[in-house]
Write an enzyme that holds these catalytic residues in place. Sequence first.
Site, PDB file in Angstrom:
ATOM      1  CG  ASP A  42      -1.857   1.196   1.241  1.00  0.00           C
ATOM      2  OD1 ASP A  42      -2.130   1.737   0.155  1.00  0.00           O
ATOM      3  OD2 ASP A  42      -2.315   1.579   2.342  1.00  0.00           O
ATOM      4  CD  GLU A  58      -2.606   3.306 -12.161  1.00  0.00           C
ATOM      5  OE1 GLU A  58      -2.590   4.428 -12.693  1.00  0.00           O
ATOM      6  OE2 GLU A  58      -2.142   2.294 -12.703  1.00  0.00           O
TER       7      GLU A  58
END
Length: 767
Positions: free
Chosen positions: A717, A726
């Site tokens: 993350d 993304e």
Amino acid sequence: MNKRRTALLSLTALLAAGLTAVPAGPAGADEVEQVRNGTFDSGTDSWWTNNVTVGPADGRLCADVPGGTANRWDAAVGQNDLTLVKGESYRFRFSATGAPEGNSVRAVVGLQVTPYDAYYEVTPQVSVSGNTYTYTFTSPVDTPQGQVAFQLGGAAAPWTFCLDDVSLLGGVPPEEYKPDTGPRVRVNQVAYLPRGPKNATLVTEATERLPWTLKNASGAVVASGRTVPRGVDPSSGQNVHTIDFGDYGRAGSGLTLVADGETSRPFDIGTAAYEKLRLDAAKFYYTQRSGVAIRDDLRPGYNREAGHVDVAPNQGDGNVPCQPGVCDYTLDVTGGWYDAGDHGKYVVNGGISVWQLLSTYERARLARTGHAEKLGDGSLNIPESGNKVPDILDEARWELEFLLKMQVPDGKPLAGMVHHKIHDEQWTGLPLLPSDDPQKRALHPPTTAATLNVAATAAQAARLYKAYDPRLAATSLAAARKAWAAALTHPDVLASESDGIGGGAYADRDVTDEFYWAATELYLTTGGKEFQDHILTSPVHTADVFGPISFDWARTAVPARLDLATVPNRLPGRDKVRQSVREGADRYLATLKAHPYGMPYAPEGHRYDWGSTHQILNNAVVLATAYDLTDDAKYRDGAVQSMDYILGRNALNISYVTDYGEVSAQNQHSRWYARQLDPELPKPPAGSLSGGPNSSIQDPLAQSRLQGCTGQFCFIDDIQSWSTNELTINWNSALTWMASFVADQGAPAAYGSAPDGTFRPTRGGTR
């Protein structure tokens, strides 16, 4: 694999005109040290500058940075001609201070020549986040033209930046990365439906059954049982047990599961979270809009100026030329959604996203458990709310109208075809608001795939908007017919896989499925025999299209099959179409039952693909559609349970949806949801879906930390991990569809009940 490439590229090309260089000094004594004169013992030898005044100060380099510059690259210092070796790990280290405090520096290790790739970048706040910074990354290339650059522009007031002890040391061990996976009891951290499956996973070395208890918010035990050992899960390498507490159906919040000495993260039993998620997932699109200012009263904290509307520094989308040699005209392609974390707009990804949002609404209108009013006017709090049109149709229209603008005008070569994409000439760096993007924009060549995406989605739109805006419906249908005719005339104009500078390539080498999809949507809207004949003679019509990945932007046969099965029509042999959907659902249900983590996704070799979270959700869409067709609870339970993985029941114990669950993805790759890099910018909005684990780990950060990762562990993350973290419009469309379906299942009529009104659990074995 998602063929989209979203590399982080340095904008140092913009420095070239004003670059000031000083002759290089002698190389350092350490053979693996790449930076020359990193301690500035020889003054500023080997370092170039741009738009700053530098000088030695107590053995450091200090730069006076002007205020009022627009972009980070408007002021910089750096060093060129560094050698990088592919696969080698490097330790990037520097000391820096700033006055006044709080200004940030974008530190980049990248390529000094076009296309100016950034192999690693960070943006610390100097004198706030510490004065010494150390990072480790792995070079993805071999090059003697590496560069270290410190970009300093963008501040309102002048400031002073001082730099020392810059080092790029090769041959260091890769940084050991150990994610914090929290308690070993993995649950859906958001909510289980009162009338639905409830399963959790225990990570343990034990091979025998273990006791478990379910506790309410006050700590009282409300249910208990014993785990079911499942052995080693090959997608995570963990030995796991399943906990099935589906017999407990009382609503509540703050519940926890306890097993093997571990207490899970808290969760609810109820429907409210899914009602909220169905809206938050769809609200994501408003803040992705291009060509319009985002209003703070509608999205507090997410307001920004309009992007790409021909206002400096934007080159704008109102009069965009083609790439050299592609066409002799310009188009107004303002509007639409930014595709992902970059500023590009892509027809094939926009197409599948529009289809899925429209399908969310169409399913809610047609299905027995659907609640179209939940997506109605005013539901999303967007500028169009109050116009007597369902908000989800208003939002989809923002992208649909952009797609129609991408069609080649009459009288031009390839008239009726559709340009594949429009984006910047070069990749931009992070963070960068759309309104601050200075790059030139260009239309890329028309393709058959893009043309058929417009044919399909415009035809679908024609039937759904007819009751609300007959003029738009007619315009859409005319564009769909024109696109269909153009695609038939030019059936093999394909996107180039090498066209990936400044934007993703989105190359699809087989458009047979797009022809099938476009014919289907045109048939469902018009009933035309031409389209019926194409469907019935297409090899796709009788093919097994339900593979490990059911559908995405490059696989569009399943959307056609689902619509043929559910949207009223008179196609000959339609029973076989419906049967194929049930058979596909049976396959995903079998995968879910066999999977130790209970999800309908098991790619070959457990190599997770780019955007694996939305692939899980799209497989669940097939299960949900089978339930709509059959009213068989096993399909509903499988679809509902598929959300568990997305919301926390996974090896990393993380919810991949921002702000849903106690621990959720917060740093998805984006140029304007970039709080990780700039505290003045927001994080991704609630309801944003991360792409999730990706075994190919294409970005440098993932490559430096996740080498050798197994399936579910190929995720980090971090905003720099564009290959695992993304966000995109087609991933959120999958979340929107499934969140809406699950919310609809919260209604009592969706589940069986005993004559006395108590819950009668469905036991499909969907663990």
